[in-house]
Scaffold this active site. Structure first.
Site, mmCIF file in Angstrom:
data_model
loop_
_atom_site.group_PDB
_atom_site.id
_atom_site.type_symbol
_atom_site.label_atom_id
_atom_site.label_comp_id
_atom_site.label_asym_id
_atom_site.label_seq_id
_atom_site.Cartn_x
_atom_site.Cartn_y
_atom_site.Cartn_z
ATOM 1 N N PRO A 94 -8.839 -12.242 26.924
ATOM 2 C CA PRO A 94 -7.570 -12.996 26.944
ATOM 3 C C PRO A 94 -7.308 -13.822 25.690
ATOM 4 O O PRO A 94 -6.166 -14.220 25.449
ATOM 5 C CB PRO A 94 -7.712 -13.906 28.177
ATOM 6 C CG PRO A 94 -9.185 -13.996 28.426
ATOM 7 C CD PRO A 94 -9.753 -12.678 28.002
ATOM 8 N N THR A 102 -5.683 -7.981 24.109
ATOM 9 C CA THR A 102 -6.756 -7.027 24.367
ATOM 10 C C THR A 102 -7.383 -7.316 25.727
ATOM 11 O O THR A 102 -6.863 -8.124 26.505
ATOM 12 C CB THR A 102 -7.833 -7.109 23.272
ATOM 13 O OG1 THR A 102 -8.542 -8.354 23.414
ATOM 14 C CG2 THR A 102 -7.218 -7.011 21.875
ATOM 15 N N TYR A 127 -6.105 -10.830 20.442
ATOM 16 C CA TYR A 127 -4.937 -9.965 20.347
ATOM 17 C C TYR A 127 -5.152 -8.969 19.201
ATOM 18 O O TYR A 127 -5.972 -9.207 18.306
ATOM 19 C CB TYR A 127 -3.673 -10.796 20.097
ATOM 20 C CG TYR A 127 -3.311 -11.691 21.260
ATOM 21 C CD1 TYR A 127 -2.218 -11.405 22.077
ATOM 22 C CD2 TYR A 127 -4.055 -12.837 21.553
ATOM 23 C CE1 TYR A 127 -1.884 -12.219 23.148
ATOM 24 C CE2 TYR A 127 -3.735 -13.653 22.624
ATOM 25 C CZ TYR A 127 -2.650 -13.336 23.422
ATOM 26 O OH TYR A 127 -2.335 -14.138 24.494
ATOM 27 N N ALA A 128 -4.424 -7.883 19.223
ATOM 28 C CA ALA A 128 -4.573 -6.879 18.164
ATOM 29 C C ALA A 128 -3.237 -6.239 17.867
ATOM 30 O O ALA A 128 -2.389 -6.059 18.758
ATOM 31 C CB ALA A 128 -5.602 -5.820 18.554
ATOM 32 N N GLY A 133 -1.071 -3.480 14.699
ATOM 33 C CA GLY A 133 -1.155 -2.615 13.532
ATOM 34 C C GLY A 133 -1.792 -1.266 13.787
ATOM 35 O O GLY A 133 -1.819 -0.755 14.913
ATOM 36 N N ASP A 134 -2.323 -0.686 12.726
ATOM 37 C CA ASP A 134 -2.805 0.690 12.771
ATOM 38 C C ASP A 134 -3.993 0.885 13.709
ATOM 39 O O ASP A 134 -4.296 2.023 14.081
ATOM 40 C CB ASP A 134 -3.215 1.145 11.363
ATOM 41 C CG ASP A 134 -2.058 1.167 10.378
ATOM 42 O OD1 ASP A 134 -0.906 0.972 10.818
ATOM 43 O OD2 ASP A 134 -2.311 1.382 9.180
ATOM 44 N N ASN A 191 0.821 -1.221 0.000
ATOM 45 C CA ASN A 191 0.000 0.000 0.000
ATOM 46 C C ASN A 191 0.852 1.267 0.000
ATOM 47 O O ASN A 191 0.405 2.315 -0.477
ATOM 48 C CB ASN A 191 -1.017 0.002 1.149
ATOM 49 C CG ASN A 191 -0.413 -0.292 2.488
ATOM 50 O OD1 ASN A 191 0.800 -0.421 2.617
ATOM 51 N ND2 ASN A 191 -1.253 -0.402 3.500
ATOM 52 N N CYS A 192 2.086 1.188 0.503
ATOM 53 C CA CYS A 192 2.958 2.362 0.454
ATOM 54 C C CYS A 192 3.398 2.683 -0.972
ATOM 55 O O CYS A 192 3.871 3.795 -1.240
ATOM 56 C CB CYS A 192 4.188 2.153 1.334
ATOM 57 S SG CYS A 192 3.803 2.037 3.099
#
Length: 551
Positions: A273, A270, A276-277, A279-280, A41-42
């Site tokens: 338990p 998060t 999880y997360a 990135g942006d 994407n960059c």
């Protein structure tokens, strides 16, 4: 163990492939709402501008390639519409059919979505675009190739907006860029961003700052600004920033924080338990001031994807936070920043000192050398480096990478002169610009020099201080300060009698180096002196209207 990952690209695919390398027996499933699970994407603005010529080059890996190599089950064009933490299940929609999927551990890599303000006429128009993925790119390219579009409006002068504006100019379009902030590239401070606006104008991009678009007509061919100005673009690209794509997490009652970023612990877990997360979409700790931050950059997302996989596979990795290091090319100029800027420091009431240097990208006697302007923000008592910015044609990336590494490594201004960097005339200088920045900062911290900033000069002169310009007389033909005394540096010792020992002086030259030498001479002869940081060159970039005869 069944791992389900929502979202691919940088973070999600880094997590998936790292998990496979660590656990050959795990079931790994990725759901990506778009058609491409791994794309650059960059690189989108550079395809837009024609520098990347093959669309296929933007696709890093196809779903089939990833499945064959890593034995990962990948589902493009599948949208997760609901997370049910209590039962560890998801609802996934594909071709209007919803199915329920279970998971043992879930990773959210939902990224960020473009900010699209609620403006009259915006949603009714089919020629107003955002640029976040390949389908977005395809729509814009179809508009350009229709041959009906000659004038493009770019709303937003941040990193992406500047790259898009440049790309559209390379395509031969007329381009107007509108930025609501007082200057383009708001992560930089005003004086460091000023050359970028000039560069845009010199390359045919009409830049409007300090204005916001307030409305579009239904056809999208008329944009009204806050001051009543009406623009007539053929199409518009909205590039005013991104926000966390955290609605799924919110609906699942996961804890959100500042600006709806997903709250995670140092292992990316998060408030649930099993979820999880990365990135942006997540809040990270800004390592410099330890405040929560949203840093939507590819490098941290890739690192976070790898680290969350390590944690899930039993190899503990701690999220240390980020400092936010970014770079952009604007035609022939490069601008980069790392860490905090002056507005950040003022907002948080942190004690800080500023120093600017203007030095050559490599040995000045070797052909091709170009000036680099660097800005350093630091704590004058502890030497802690808060942030840095740089602008120039070449060599900016190298210096900002060094300074970003220094911040990450918790080096201080006293360490910068000690850095032993590669040197040969084509590449650098025996005293690298980073070394020089450290020397200048130490002079301030140790009281050998006292400076004032460009924005303080008018008030200081109004209060009775006298500006002394130590440039050579022939340099004044290129522009000079109003009401300044001129004594060239090499004549200063012989002409001290022309100065009033009871008068406070502010000394300037072109870049700040000679004025520092003049400051040291005058102080040792009993004069009260301050150095204009960045000197004439910096002041001319940001306040040319205050100068006389500027070329």
């Amino acid at each position: 163990m069944k791992y389900v990952i929502i979202g691919g690209v940088a973070g999600g695919m880094s997590a998936a492939t790292r998990l496979r390398r660590l656990d050959e027996t795990a079931e790994i499933v990725v759901y990506e709402r778009g058609p491409f699970v791994s794309f650059a994407n960059c690189g989108l603005p550079f395809y837009l501008g024609g520098e990347i010529t093959e669309r296929a080059d933007l696709i890093v890996k196809t779903a089939a390639q990833l499945q064959d190599r890593f034995n990962i089950t990948i589902h493009p064009n599948h949208t997760v519409t609901k997370i049910m933490p209590a039962t560890q299940q998801l609802t996934v929609t594909h071709d209007e059919t919803a199915t329920t999927v279970s998971y043992d551990k879930l990773i959210l890599s939902t990224g960020a979505t473009p900010i699209v303000p609620d403006l009259p006429g915006l949603t009714e128009s089919d020629n107003i675009f955002t640029l976040r993925n390949i389908p977005d790119l395809d729509k814009i390219m179809a508009e350009i190739q229709s041959n009906a579009s000659q004038h493009a409006l770019v709303v937003g002068g941040g990193f992406i907006g500047l790259e898009v504006a440049e790309g559209l100019r390379h395509r031969g379009l007329q381009v107007t860029l509108v930025e609501q902030a007082p200057h383009v590239l708001p992560p930089l401070d005003e004086e460091m961003a000023a050359p970028l606006k000039t560069e845009l104008e010199n390359n045919g991009v009409h830049g409007i700052t300090g204005q916001a678009v307030t409305a579009f007509d239904q056809a999208g061919h008329q944009a009204t600004l806050a001051d009543g100005t009406v623009l007539h673009p053929d199409f518009t690209i909205m590039a005013i920033g991104v926000r966390p794509a955290s609605q799924l997490a919110k609906d699942a009652h996961l804890t959100l924080g500042w600006r709806d970023g997903i709250v995670v612990d140092e292992h990316y877990q998060t408030s649930d338990p099993n979820i999880y997360a990365i990135g942006d979409a997540i809040l990270v700790t800004q390592q410099i001031d330890h405040q929560p931050a949203l840093i939507a950059l590819a490098s941290p997302a890739n690192r976070q994807g790898r680290q969350v996989a390590d944690n899930l596979a039993g190899h503990p990795r701690r999220n240390r936070g980020s400092i936010g290091t970014a770079i952009v090319r604007v035609f022939d100029l490069t601008a980069a920043a790392t860490g905090l800027n002056e507005r950040d420091l003022q907002r948080e009431h942190l004690p800080y000192q500023v120093v600017h240097t203007r030095t050559a990208s490599h040995a000045s006697y070797y052909p091709g050398s170009e000036p680099i302007t660097l800005k350093l923000l630091f704590n004058p008592d502890t030497g802690k480096i808060y942030g840095a910015q740089g602008v120039g044609k070449i060599g900016v990336d190298k210096r900002l990478d060094i300074l970003a590494t220094a911040i990450k490594g918790q080096l201080t201004i006293a360490d910068l002169p000690e850095l032993e960097l590669t040197y040969a005339p084509p590449y650098g200088a025996a005293k690298d610009p980073v070394n020089m920045l450290g020397y200048a900062a130490l002079n301030l911290a140790e009281g050998l020099s006292h400076n004032i900033q460009w924005y303080d000069l008018p008030a200081e002169l109004a209060a009775g201080k006298q500006l002394l310009d130590v440039r050579d007389a022939d340099e004044l033909a290129d522009g000079r300060f109003k009401n300044a005394i001129n004594i060239p540096l090499d004549q200063l010792r012989d002409r001290l009698s022309e100065l009033n020992p009871h008068q406070a002086y502010i000394v300037s030259c072109f870049s700040g180096q000679r004025s520092y030498m003049a400051e040291r001479i005058l102080k040792q002869h009993g004069f009260a002196v301050e150095n204009l940081d960045g000197a004439f060159a910096l002041y001319a970039a940001v306040r040319p209207e205050d100068l006389v005869g500027l070329k």
